[in-house]
Write a protein that holds these residues in place. Structure first.
Motif, PDB file in Angstrom:
ATOM      1  N   LYS A  69     -32.667  31.364 -97.425  1.00 53.93           N
ATOM      2  CA  LYS A  69     -32.340  32.712 -96.939  1.00 53.93           C
ATOM      3  C   LYS A  69     -33.180  33.087 -95.721  1.00 53.93           C
ATOM      4  CE  LYS A  69     -33.140  34.311-101.015  1.00 53.93           C
ATOM      5  NZ  LYS A  69     -33.355  35.208-102.178  1.00 53.93           N
ATOM      6  N   THR A  70     -34.443  32.655 -95.719  1.00 52.30           N
ATOM      7  CA  THR A  70     -35.325  33.000 -94.599  1.00 52.30           C
ATOM      8  C   THR A  70     -34.810  32.419 -93.306  1.00 52.30           C
ATOM      9  OG1 THR A  70     -37.222  33.045 -96.094  1.00 52.30           O
ATOM     10  CG2 THR A  70     -37.689  32.880 -93.740  1.00 52.30           C
ATOM     11  N   GLU A  71     -34.445  31.134 -93.332  1.00 52.16           N
ATOM     12  CA  GLU A  71     -33.947  30.467 -92.113  1.00 52.16           C
ATOM     13  C   GLU A  71     -32.621  31.077 -91.656  1.00 52.16           C
ATOM     14  OE1 GLU A  71     -36.907  27.986 -93.995  1.00 52.16           O
ATOM     15  OE2 GLU A  71     -35.032  28.795 -94.817  1.00 52.16           O
ATOM     16  N   MET A  72     -31.728  31.338 -92.613  1.00 47.03           N
ATOM     17  CA  MET A  72     -30.415  31.868 -92.254  1.00 47.03           C
ATOM     18  C   MET A  72     -30.522  33.302 -91.721  1.00 47.03           C
ATOM     19  SD  MET A  72     -28.359  29.383 -92.708  1.00 47.03           S
ATOM     20  CE  MET A  72     -26.779  30.211 -92.554  1.00 47.03           C
ATOM     21  N   ARG A  73     -31.397  34.102 -92.301  1.00 48.80           N
ATOM     22  CA  ARG A  73     -31.580  35.463 -91.806  1.00 48.80           C
ATOM     23  C   ARG A  73     -32.172  35.463 -90.402  1.00 48.80           C
ATOM     24  NH1 ARG A  73     -34.157  37.825 -97.446  1.00 48.80           N
ATOM     25  NH2 ARG A  73     -32.166  38.116 -98.558  1.00 48.80           N
ATOM     26  N   TYR A  74     -33.082  34.513 -90.167  1.00 51.03           N
ATOM     27  CA  TYR A  74     -33.674  34.393 -88.835  1.00 51.03           C
ATOM     28  C   TYR A  74     -32.603  34.064 -87.801  1.00 51.03           C
ATOM     29  CZ  TYR A  74     -36.171  32.239 -84.928  1.00 51.03           C
ATOM     30  OH  TYR A  74     -36.616  31.898 -83.675  1.00 51.03           O
ATOM     31  N   LEU A  75     -31.750  33.080 -88.120  1.00 57.12           N
ATOM     32  CA  LEU A  75     -30.701  32.694 -87.171  1.00 57.12           C
ATOM     33  C   LEU A  75     -29.708  33.839 -86.935  1.00 57.12           C
ATOM     34  CD1 LEU A  75     -29.860  29.012 -88.254  1.00 57.12           C
ATOM     35  CD2 LEU A  75     -31.113  29.761 -86.228  1.00 57.12           C
ATOM     36  N   GLU A  76     -29.372  34.537 -87.997  1.00 66.41           N
ATOM     37  CA  GLU A  76     -28.365  35.601 -87.891  1.00 66.41           C
ATOM     38  C   GLU A  76     -28.816  36.713 -86.947  1.00 66.41           C
ATOM     39  OE1 GLU A  76     -24.600  36.930 -88.560  1.00 66.41           O
ATOM     40  OE2 GLU A  76     -25.469  35.074 -89.371  1.00 66.41           O
ATOM     41  N   LYS A  77     -30.112  36.886 -86.768  1.00 66.88           N
ATOM     42  CA  LYS A  77     -30.633  37.935 -85.895  1.00 66.88           C
ATOM     43  C   LYS A  77     -30.693  37.508 -84.429  1.00 66.88           C
ATOM     44  CE  LYS A  77     -33.422  40.181 -89.469  1.00 66.88           C
ATOM     45  NZ  LYS A  77     -34.786  40.559 -89.912  1.00 66.88           N
ATOM     46  N   LEU A  78     -30.498  36.217 -84.175  1.00 66.77           N
ATOM     47  CA  LEU A  78     -30.572  35.706 -82.807  1.00 66.77           C
ATOM     48  C   LEU A  78     -29.265  35.960 -82.048  1.00 66.77           C
ATOM     49  CD1 LEU A  78     -32.270  32.216 -83.399  1.00 66.77           C
ATOM     50  CD2 LEU A  78     -33.371  34.343 -82.632  1.00 66.77           C
ATOM     51  N   PRO A  79     -29.321  36.004 -80.713  1.00 73.52           N
ATOM     52  CA  PRO A  79     -28.088  36.062 -79.921  1.00 73.52           C
ATOM     53  C   PRO A  79     -27.260  34.792 -80.156  1.00 73.52           C
ATOM     54  CG  PRO A  79     -30.004  36.607 -78.581  1.00 73.52           C
ATOM     55  CD  PRO A  79     -30.521  36.085 -79.870  1.00 73.52           C
ATOM     56  N   LYS A  80     -25.961  34.880 -79.984  1.00 74.10           N
ATOM     57  CA  LYS A  80     -25.080  33.744 -80.255  1.00 74.10           C
ATOM     58  C   LYS A  80     -25.473  32.514 -79.442  1.00 74.10           C
ATOM     59  CE  LYS A  80     -20.226  32.342 -80.305  1.00 74.10           C
ATOM     60  NZ  LYS A  80     -18.814  32.757 -80.065  1.00 74.10           N
ATOM     61  N   LYS A  81     -25.836  32.716 -78.175  1.00 75.53           N
ATOM     62  CA  LYS A  81     -26.225  31.590 -77.324  1.00 75.53           C
ATOM     63  C   LYS A  81     -27.436  30.870 -77.870  1.00 75.53           C
ATOM     64  CE  LYS A  81     -27.517  30.438 -72.576  1.00 75.53           C
ATOM     65  NZ  LYS A  81     -27.793  30.977 -71.200  1.00 75.53           N
ATOM     66  N   ARG A  82     -28.390  31.646 -78.358  1.00 74.53           N
ATOM     67  CA  ARG A  82     -29.612  31.034 -78.899  1.00 74.53           C
ATOM     68  C   ARG A  82     -29.323  30.287 -80.203  1.00 74.53           C
ATOM     69  NH1 ARG A  82     -33.765  28.115 -77.976  1.00 74.53           N
ATOM     70  NH2 ARG A  82     -35.522  28.462 -79.407  1.00 74.53           N
ATOM     71  N   ILE A  83     -28.413  30.850 -81.027  1.00 78.08           N
ATOM     72  CA  ILE A  83     -28.029  30.155 -82.264  1.00 78.08           C
ATOM     73  C   ILE A  83     -27.419  28.807 -81.930  1.00 78.08           C
ATOM     74  CG2 ILE A  83     -26.536  30.215 -84.299  1.00 78.08           C
ATOM     75  CD1 ILE A  83     -26.692  33.238 -84.258  1.00 78.08           C
TER      76      ILE A  83
END
Length: 337
Positions: A69-83
Motif C-alpha cells: 500500500k505504501t508504494e502504491m499510494r506513493y505512485l498514485e500521488k505522482l504526476p502521470k509522466k513521473r509514474i
C-alpha cells in the motif's frame, strides 16, 4: 561419505509459483502474461521503495518485487509522466521475475497507477500479479515457498532417524550397519525418516532438513533378509517425512591404535552447506550396542541444548574434589591433637 550438491529439479518459473499459490494467495495475472516463463532466481523478496524514488543503485533485480500500500499510494500521488518513468525503470530489468501488488484498503483507488503498470508490464513481458493478501502475509507465504523451492540439496548414502526428537544422521561405509541400527531404533520406539539415500537441504535460519527420496517410502534394506516396509511393520507412528539434522553419527570398524573421543567436552564438527553440526565417530565391534549409544548421544545432546555439559561437570567435580582433598591433607598435616 558425502554426496554431491544437487541443483534443485523443482520447477522454478513464475508460472509454477502462480499455479501453486494462486488459490492460497488469491493471485490474478493482470499484465505481462507472456512472461510467466521467467525464472525465479532468489528466495529473497523485496519492496522496491528506493527504486520508486529514482535511486536505482544496487537494486536487486533478480528478486520478486512486492508492491504494498505504501508504494502504491506513493505512485498514485505522482504526476502521470513521473509514474511512467518510475514504472518503466522498474520493469526494465531483464532478470526481474515478477511484480506482485498486495491487497489495497477499501478506501484506496489505484486505478490510474495500475493501468499504467499493466501497459508497461505487457510491453516488457514481465508478469504483473494482483493478490488478495496483505503485504505482510504475502511476504511470509512467498518467502516460505521460495525457501523450499530454491533450497540447495545434497544426496548422501546414509540413514536418518528421529531419536527422542533429535535428528540423527548415520553415515559410514556400505555394510557397516546403518540400516540395522535404524531398525533397532525403530523397534525401541524411535522414528525412521529415510534410509540408504537421504536428501539434505539447507533452509533459512541455518537449518539442515533431511528427507527421503520422493516416492521412495520408508523401506529398509537388511542384508540377509531383504527389503522391509517400516510403515507397514511398525505403523504410521514409526516414520517421519522430514526432520532437522542435528547430529551426524559416523560408524566405522574399530581400528586398533586409533584415538577415539573419550571425554566429549567439545565434540568434533562436520558441516553441510556451511552449517556446522556435531559429529560422533563410533567404532563398531562385535557386541557393541550402537542403539543404546545412539540414545545416549541424543539425550546428551538435549542436555547440552539446555546448558548442561557432562564432561565439563565431570572436570569441575574432579577439580573440586582435588581442592577439598588438598585442604583436608593440609589440615591433617598440622593437626597435633
Amino acid at each position: 561419505m558425502k554426496g554431491n550438491i544437487m541443483k534443485s529439479e523443482k520447477p522454478n518459473k513464475v508460472k509454477d509459483f502462480f499455479e501453486k499459490k494462486k488459490d492460497a494467495l488469491g493471485l490474478q495475472v493482470i499484465g505481462g502474461g507472456e512472461g510467466l516463463n521467467r525464472e525465479i532466481h532468489r528466495a529473497v523478496i523485496q519492496r522496491p521503495s528506493f527504486l520508486l524514488t529514482g535511486y536505482a543503485e544496487d537494486f536487486a533485480d533478480k528478486r520478486i518485487q512486492i508492491m504494498g500500500k505504501t508504494e502504491m499510494r506513493y505512485l498514485e500521488k505522482l504526476p502521470k509522466k513521473r509514474i511512467l518513468e518510475v514504472v518503466s525503470l522498474l520493469f526494465s530489468y531483464n532478470q526481474l521475475p515478477a511484480v506482485i501488488i498486495s491487497k489495497p484498503d477499501e478506501s484506496d483507488d489505484f486505478t490510474r497507477t495500475i493501468s499504467i503498470m499493466e501497459k508497461i508490464a505487457d510491453e516488457k513481458k514481465v508478469p504483473l500479479i494482483m493478490s488478495t493478501c496483505s503485504t505482510e502475509e504475502l511476504f511470509t507465504q512467498v518467502t516460505i515457498y521460495l525457501d523450499i523451492l530454491l533450497a540447495p540439496e545434497q544426496s548422501i548414502h546414509a540413514s536418518m532417524v528421529d531419536v527422542y526428537g533429535v535428528g540423527m544422521l548415520y553415515t559410514g561405509a556400505a555394510g557397516i550397519g546403518k540400516s540395522e541400527c535404524a531398525l533397532a531404533l525403530v523397534e525401541r520406539g524411535h522414528r525412521l525418516v529415510a534410509d540408504d539415500i537421504v536428501m539434505i537441504s539447507k533452509r533459512a535460519g541455518e537449518v539442515l532438513l533431511a528427507c527421503g527420496v520422493e516416492g521412495a517410502g520408508h523401506f529398509l534394506e537388511i542384508r540377509g533378509v531383504g527389503i522391509v516396509d517400516i510403515e507397514k511393520l511398525f505403523g504410521i507412528g514409526a516414520i517421519r517425512l522430514q526432520k532437522r539434522v542435528e547430529i551426524e553419527v559416523h560408524l566405522e570398524l574399530w581400528k586398533r591404535g586409533k584415538n577415539y573421543e573419550r571425554i566429549g567436552e567439545n565434540p568434533p564438527k562436520t558441516q553441510y552447506f556451511g552449517v556446522e553440526i556435531p559429529k560422533h565417530t563410533i567404532p563398531v565391534s562385535p557386541g557393541k550396542n550402537i542403539t543404546a549409544i545412539s540414545e545416549v548421544i541424543a539425550m546428551n545432546h538435549m542436555l547440552r541444548v539446555y546448558g548442561y555439559n557432562s564432561a565439563r561437570e565431570f572436570f569441575n567435580r574432579t577439580q573440586e574434589g582435588q581442592r577439598r582433598l588438598e585442604i583436608t591433607e593440609e589440615y591433617l598435616a598440622t593437626d597435633r591433637e
